[in-house]
Design an enzyme around this catalytic site. Structure first.
Site, PDB file in Angstrom:
ATOM      1  N   SER A   1       0.850  -1.187   0.000  1.00 38.13           N
ATOM      2  CA  SER A   1       0.000   0.000   0.000  1.00 38.13           C
ATOM      3  C   SER A   1       0.887   1.239   0.000  1.00 38.13           C
ATOM      4  O   SER A   1       1.784   1.360   0.839  1.00 38.13           O
ATOM      5  CB  SER A   1      -0.922   0.006   1.219  1.00 38.13           C
ATOM      6  OG  SER A   1      -1.764   1.146   1.208  1.00 38.13           O
ATOM      7  N   ALA A   2       0.653   2.134  -0.948  1.00 39.82           N
ATOM      8  CA  ALA A   2       1.451   3.352  -1.055  1.00 39.82           C
ATOM      9  C   ALA A   2       0.536   4.561  -1.031  1.00 39.82           C
ATOM     10  O   ALA A   2      -0.666   4.457  -0.766  1.00 39.82           O
ATOM     11  CB  ALA A   2       2.295   3.320  -2.330  1.00 39.82           C
TER      12      ALA A   2
ATOM     13  N   ASP B   1      10.936   7.099 -10.227  1.00 42.49           N
ATOM     14  CA  ASP B   1      10.519   6.888  -8.840  1.00 42.49           C
ATOM     15  C   ASP B   1      11.224   5.647  -8.304  1.00 42.49           C
ATOM     16  O   ASP B   1      10.595   4.711  -7.803  1.00 42.49           O
ATOM     17  CB  ASP B   1       8.996   6.731  -8.776  1.00 42.49           C
ATOM     18  CG  ASP B   1       8.436   7.020  -7.383  1.00 42.49           C
ATOM     19  OD1 ASP B   1       9.184   7.585  -6.560  1.00 42.49           O
ATOM     20  OD2 ASP B   1       7.268   6.689  -7.133  1.00 42.49           O
TER      21      ASP B   1
END
Length: 521
Positions: free
Chosen positions: A127-128, A286
């Site tokens: 989960s980000a 990223d």
């Protein structure tokens, strides 16, 4: 009013989690430490400082979470307890309810989740700040059951991001109008670039397209794996891709026990980065440890696995050319050429004295050559270069902001994997090969092939154009023929010059390549 309310919310979160005291405690002056104790009176700040900082960034939203992700890679700049907590932001942000994820999937595909997937794991695997990932299985077009990863967009992100970006635009306007460096730093253009990247990240179809492009680009490089995208199951809020089985690159001890070559992983990361930047001009922007794993499968053992392609950077041919020449000049310690490139590109005023700029750049960069990565702080180098750029009125280039961020990520990751890594020696062979390809006959042949369709279309039209000229009245023909003869003479002279010049150019290229292969840099 919305910007004012958002600013007030940020200040409240800072006060609520005691970040004001955290900042004041970092100063050595007794007066500021006393002020920190005074402002903490009446607040319960029992949690460790790293945990409070992480929870505050999570509360403030995705932009602040991304800032924390970048900070987490800079263990050379942060205390260990803060860096460890911020590392949790990479893939362990508090998840949203699986019912919301299932509702999003069913809304996207207009059918129950059980009809979309053969099996769907309700507990997210990661989960980000923008989305979370669930494992599932589905049947592809050939009827083969495949293990997949389902990425679901976190609800309500657009409204939060718009508020933060609005506040950033306002602050950028203040900086540009009130600061002496405002126009040079171009803060509004930088915020506009950030705006584009964040909105792109909110569209998972665009992310899927980024993944597909990177997968094609990297197919010939046996260093990195990128998941396959299942286009029949992609939607702006849902993305389905191949499930990748790997170990997070941050789990160094586990990788060592499995037999992975940690030093090679560090070198491979540098090679992947330079390949994407200079060869393709399309790079994963990223690259924090949460988005990189290492394959332990026998067929692909030791290869990096890239994940999360919401933010990618692009460079034009002129950007690549300029950056490559700068890197080569740096590796050769040719600071005069670096100064000349800055002046030629228009990044500094044309009246700047090259000798003065050369001397300033030498003072910044010379102390860091021939050192392993553990003795180099790229952040410190960039800070000193920034001070130099301020003195010489260097204009900040917004299109390179993502490249700078990614370079910091790469340095932080390399520092964790192999502190003895020599960044310059690792990058030098790649740039040597790339420059030879840029200047060699291979590039000329590629350009000729690219123009071939245009010539193929033009050649069949020549007889018709010639016939039209011959059917003109005699007087007009005479005038046209005289013009054609004059043009033919000029063309012959031009062709002779081109042939002689081309022969000389090819001979020069061959001599230069022979010389560079013997003594490059």
């Amino acid at each position: 009013m919305k910007r004012f309310l958002r600013g007030a919310t940020i200040l409240w979160v800072v006060f609520r989690f005691g970040l004001d005291g955290l900042v004041l405690d970092s100063f050595q002056k007794p007066g500021l430490r006393l002020l920190a104790r005074m402002v903490s009176v009446g607040r319960r700040l029992d949690a460790p400082r790293g945990q409070r900082l992480r929870e505050a960034l999570e509360r403030l939203g995705p932009i602040f979470v991304k800032f924390g992700q970048v900070l987490s890679t800079r263990r050379d700049l942060l205390p260990a307890d803060i860096a460890d907590e911020l590392a949790r932001l990479q893939d362990r942000v508090a998840p949203f309810a699986p019912e919301i994820a299932i509702a999003t999937i069913e809304r996207a595909f207009h059918r129950p989740v059980d009809q979309v997937f053969g099996a769907f794991e309700r507990v997210p695997v990661a989960s980000a700040s923008i989305a979370q990932v669930h494992f599932a299985t589905l049947r592809d077009r050939q009827g083969i059951e495949r293990e997949v990863a389902v990425k679901v967009l976190r609800p309500g992100m657009l409204a939060v991001i718009e508020k933060d970006l609005s506040l950033m635009r306002m602050m950028a306007g203040w900086v540009e109008s009130l600061s002496a460096d405002g126009k040079r730093l171009k803060p509004r253009q930088v915020v506009a670039e950030f705006d584009n990247y964040l909105h792109d990240e909110l569209d998972l179809v665009r992310e899927a397209a980024n993944a597909a492009q990177l997968r094609r680009n990297m197919q010939g490089l046996d260093l990195v794996l990128i998941p396959e995208v299942f286009w029949d199951f992609c939607h702006p809020e849902v993305m389905v891709m191949q499930r990748m089985n790997g170990v997070p690159i941050s789990q160094i001890e586990r990788l060592r026990q499995a037999g992975a070559d940690i030093s090679k992983l560090a070198r491979d990361g540098v090679t992947i980065f330079f390949t994407q930047v200079f060869r393709d001009g399309f790079f994963h922007a990223d690259m924090h440890p949460g988005n990189i794993q290492v394959s332990l499968e026998p067929a692909t053992f030791g290869r990096c696995i890239s994940l999360d392609f919401g933010i990618v950077g692009t460079l034009t041919e002129s950007d690549k050319e300029y950056l490559a020449q700068n890197f080569v000049a740096f590796f050769r310690r040719d600071y005069k050429r670096v100064a000349e490139l800055h002046i030629e590109s228009g990044w500094v005023p044309p009246e700047t004295r090259a000798n003065d700029l050369e001397s300033a750049i030498r003072a910044v960069c010379e102390p860091y050559f021939d050192r392993p990565l553990k003795e180099i702080s790229l952040g410190m180098v960039l800070m000193r270069l920034f001070q130099t750029s301020r003195r010489f009125h260097v204009e900040i280039q917004p299109q390179l902001v993502l490249l700078q961020k990614t370079l910091l990520n790469i340095e932080g990751l390399g520092r964790e994997l192999d502190p003895e890594l020599d960044l310059w020696s690792t990058a030098k062979p790649f740039l040597e090969k790339w420059m030879l390809e840029r200047m060699g006959p291979q590039r000329l042949w590629r350009q000729l092939r690219a123009e071939a369709p245009h010539y193929a279309k033009l050649l069949p039209e020549l007889p018709r154009l010639l016939h039209g000229v011959l059917r003109q009245p005699p007087a007009e023909q005479q005038q046209v023929l005289r013009e054609l003869l004059d043009a033919q003479k000029r063309t012959n002279r031009l062709l002779q010059s081109i042939i002689y010049g081309g022969v000389g150019f090819v001979l020069g290229l061959l001599a230069m390549q022979w010389f560079m292969r013997i003594r490059v840099f």
